[in-house]
Design an enzyme around this catalytic site. Sequence first.
Site, mmCIF file in Angstrom:
data_model
loop_
_atom_site.group_PDB
_atom_site.id
_atom_site.type_symbol
_atom_site.label_atom_id
_atom_site.label_comp_id
_atom_site.label_asym_id
_atom_site.label_seq_id
_atom_site.Cartn_x
_atom_site.Cartn_y
_atom_site.Cartn_z
ATOM 1 N N ASN A 102 31.700 23.490 72.189
ATOM 2 C CA ASN A 102 30.606 22.539 71.991
ATOM 3 C C ASN A 102 31.215 21.149 71.809
ATOM 4 O O ASN A 102 32.151 20.978 71.039
ATOM 5 C CB ASN A 102 29.819 22.896 70.738
ATOM 6 C CG ASN A 102 29.559 24.383 70.655
ATOM 7 O OD1 ASN A 102 28.894 24.939 71.498
ATOM 8 N ND2 ASN A 102 30.137 25.031 69.641
ATOM 9 N N GLU A 132 40.402 24.935 74.021
ATOM 10 C CA GLU A 132 39.070 24.391 73.714
ATOM 11 C C GLU A 132 39.046 22.867 73.797
ATOM 12 O O GLU A 132 38.077 22.278 74.282
ATOM 13 C CB GLU A 132 38.609 24.855 72.326
ATOM 14 C CG GLU A 132 38.443 26.365 72.187
ATOM 15 C CD GLU A 132 37.508 26.975 73.209
ATOM 16 O OE1 GLU A 132 36.561 26.295 73.649
ATOM 17 O OE2 GLU A 132 37.729 28.146 73.580
ATOM 18 N N GLU A 184 26.281 28.939 75.201
ATOM 19 C CA GLU A 184 26.760 29.247 76.540
ATOM 20 C C GLU A 184 26.675 30.759 76.770
ATOM 21 O O GLU A 184 27.006 31.519 75.866
ATOM 22 C CB GLU A 184 28.206 28.799 76.742
ATOM 23 C CG GLU A 184 28.587 28.820 78.215
ATOM 24 C CD GLU A 184 30.021 28.389 78.482
ATOM 25 O OE1 GLU A 184 30.859 28.470 77.581
ATOM 26 O OE2 GLU A 184 30.285 27.984 79.618
#
Length: 922
Positions: free
Chosen positions: A319, A352, A183
């Site tokens: 991810n 996250e 990213e």
Amino acid sequence: MRFQAAKSNFFANANFGTRCLVREMRVWFYYLGALFSIMIPAIVAAEKPFSFKDTPGKLPKDVVPTDYSIRIVPKIDKFTFTGTETVKLEVRSPVHQLVLNALELQVTEASLDGKPLPTSAMKIDMEKELLTLTLPSELAPGDHTLALSFSGKINQQGQGLFYMRYQEQGSGATKVMLGTQFEATDARRFFPCWDEPVFRARFQLIAVVPKNWLAVSNMPIESEKTIAEGKEVRFAATPPMSSYLNVFVAGELDLIEARSGSTQVRVIATKDKAELGRYALEATAQILQYYNDYFGAAYPLPKLDQIALPGGFGGAMENWGGITYYESALLFDPKNSSIETKQNIYEVIAHEVAHMWFGDLVTMAWWDNLWLNEGFASWMGTKCTAHFNPQWEVWLRRNLPRDPTRRIGIAKEQAMEGDARSTTHPIQQHIATEAEANSAFDDITYKKGQSFLRMLESFLGEDVFRDGIRSYIAAHKYSNTTTADLWNALSEASKKPVAEIAAGWTEQPGFPVVTVKREQNGKVRLTQERFAVNFKNAPPLEWKIPLTYSVIGQAPATLLMTGKTEVLENIPADRALKLNVKGAGNYRVEYDESSWNLLLQALPKLGVEDRVNLLSDAWALVQADRAPVSLYFGLVEKLPASTDIAEREQIINVLVFINGLLAGSPEQEQFQHYARSLLRPTFEMVGWEPRKEELATVANLRASSISALGDLNDPEIIAGCRERLKKYLANPASLTPDLRPAVFTVVSRYADEKTWTKLHQFGLKTTSIEEKQNYYNALACASDPKLVKKTLAIALTDELPTSRATHLVPRVARDSGHPDIAWDFARTNMKALLAKVDAAGANRYAPSLFTFFSDDSRANELKTYAKNNLPPASGSEVAKVVDEVQFRSEFKKRLVTHLNTWLDHHSAAASARERPPWPADH
Ligand SMILES: [Zn+2]
């Protein structure tokens, strides 16, 4: 993307807003404004719900990849790799060429439907980061297969596929491992792909690694076989997702695992460190359950890996199924880690893991809606952290963090500071280039986004808000969205015009201040205007403000303020009135004198949230030159004694900021004396030694008080820190981990060369990332110019992981009191430093080093430097820092005058108090 720490973590008190794209007025304002020199009011263009074909981006939308199979063979000794891939394509209308992304890759072979394409048909445009394949004839709509062979490089910085060199726990041997960071736009460095978030596809990765390595990707391993080069690991294919969410990590790794419902959860770290992931493993299992329930949709992948990386980058990256973290944001050593580290780990994980739904399962269509990912994950992560750890007061501790590696609390104040400047931007901003996408990861995106969501949630109600989120996830899973889709879901759930309320907050820059004026007959007039700092003639804007207020002692009330003014009725003239109850709203309040005095009298009846809110607003009004500094210190002195951490840290932050601004001036000593008199009583209450079963926040406050008093040159604190460091070096167990960072930095600030060298040696020796960080952070505080230079030189060595090494320079600029030496060093060594900085950091690195100057001439120096040395993409960062330097320069002059008046008055008052009012009777 990675949690904030990775992005703008170069500095604490810096104000990061980005570009000055005033999107809502871009055409009318510039055009008509230039012609007639008149102000056109903001025209807010409503955004449309998601549509694939209308999503911005460079890639044509008539060819859509559906399935990738990618095989990668790293050549670790050469830091290169080779790869092959096949991509199943759905061609939606006839095309003559295929256009996809590739960067720093050599594409050696290409074939379509089994037929090779000549080399001449392949063209890479380096600048646009595009690979164009010209086809021999028109390609008919339908299914096709593209096959490519390519090679690329393994980077030193955390960009694409990168390597990390680290010292192995125990043996101390130097090892190498691999990781990826894609990213915003770096998957294209790993394999040619349709690297825009709207092109969701299934990805299957096959990687060849040494036999004794563990390889990790988004999905579980499907099969493994031994081959000549090592072993070939084949992972299961992902569900349809955006390319930037791919991950590949490999090395000599260990793991621990647990189950959370039907999900396998693992913590993966370098050899012998996995056990330090126990806390993270337990936290992850708890957080997953919470989100499974909150989102009303179970975590969709079979496993979730939390991967600790010993370098490469500084934050964390969501991810899907394989989240990567900088080691100290994931590993917790119960014997040696501080309570701050523990809190940080929980909050980063909660952020996250929230992305597994908001970001991964449902992804923003384009980078202009990055806030949908980041604002939401920041808000959700804080909500979840606060739910399970109410004793940490995470919502409250959102005043300026002094240490940028600590991300506790939502740091709402930090976002508001940046958002009050001319250099801010709307939450939703126009993004055209890769560099702009990388610059979008700033305080406005993360923190203003989060603050706005919190305000909206409290206005709509927690349950209604959650129901809206559940239907949003259900409607858009495995797909993409725009902000309009979220507002539609929330409007349906709440039956309120959410899009209309939200537009002012997400589509225009800045935020309002509401002034409170008492009138006759119990009427109180409220007026809104744009709140601006160092921003003369700010274009006027208005907001729909979800206001809350309470007459002290009565239940709070809400009001949607939709116009410039509003009148509250029946407010008793002798009762205090507080707006922005508990400080949940993203606006400032300015009270008239009688209202303010009533509030001062009512302070003992106010909760800590409201007291913190008054402090923050008072300080902001001083910064904005709407009030003298006596407004702030008058309030501080009236507060009842307390150890409420959020309140005390707000004061600490302001005192430390002023102390930094006055560094080297004749006024500094008198100010330090005054500041110590304000902080000492708090420190006396918490003391040096931890007490049994004290609250975590007391430990936090002890550390902040010691660090601040050390900064403020308190001789007793400095001596106490020196003594404790000496004992610690002989016996580490003698000093609680919570105090180590504070003790180290205070000692280092006043260190001689011998002490500096000792700290450095211990830093070199330890294999614990957290401990290492403590030592090197301390070195950055050394204030002796000779030692400042020695610290800076470390940035060019291999002693620290790349991201930490480059981070050392801005840290020195901030903490040593010598930003000039730091800048001289960086200018001389810029090339070597930038080679270690990742994509997101590159644009802001040089400008960020100017942040701590408070001398106007430095603003001009930066402008000149930028013109000659920096790419245009740095423009917004340069503008922000120039504004910050100019602000500091102006503010410093103003503060000195105000402080002189205040301190004179104060010492006169103090000596009057000490003198008995009548002659002593002998
Ligand atoms: Zn994030």
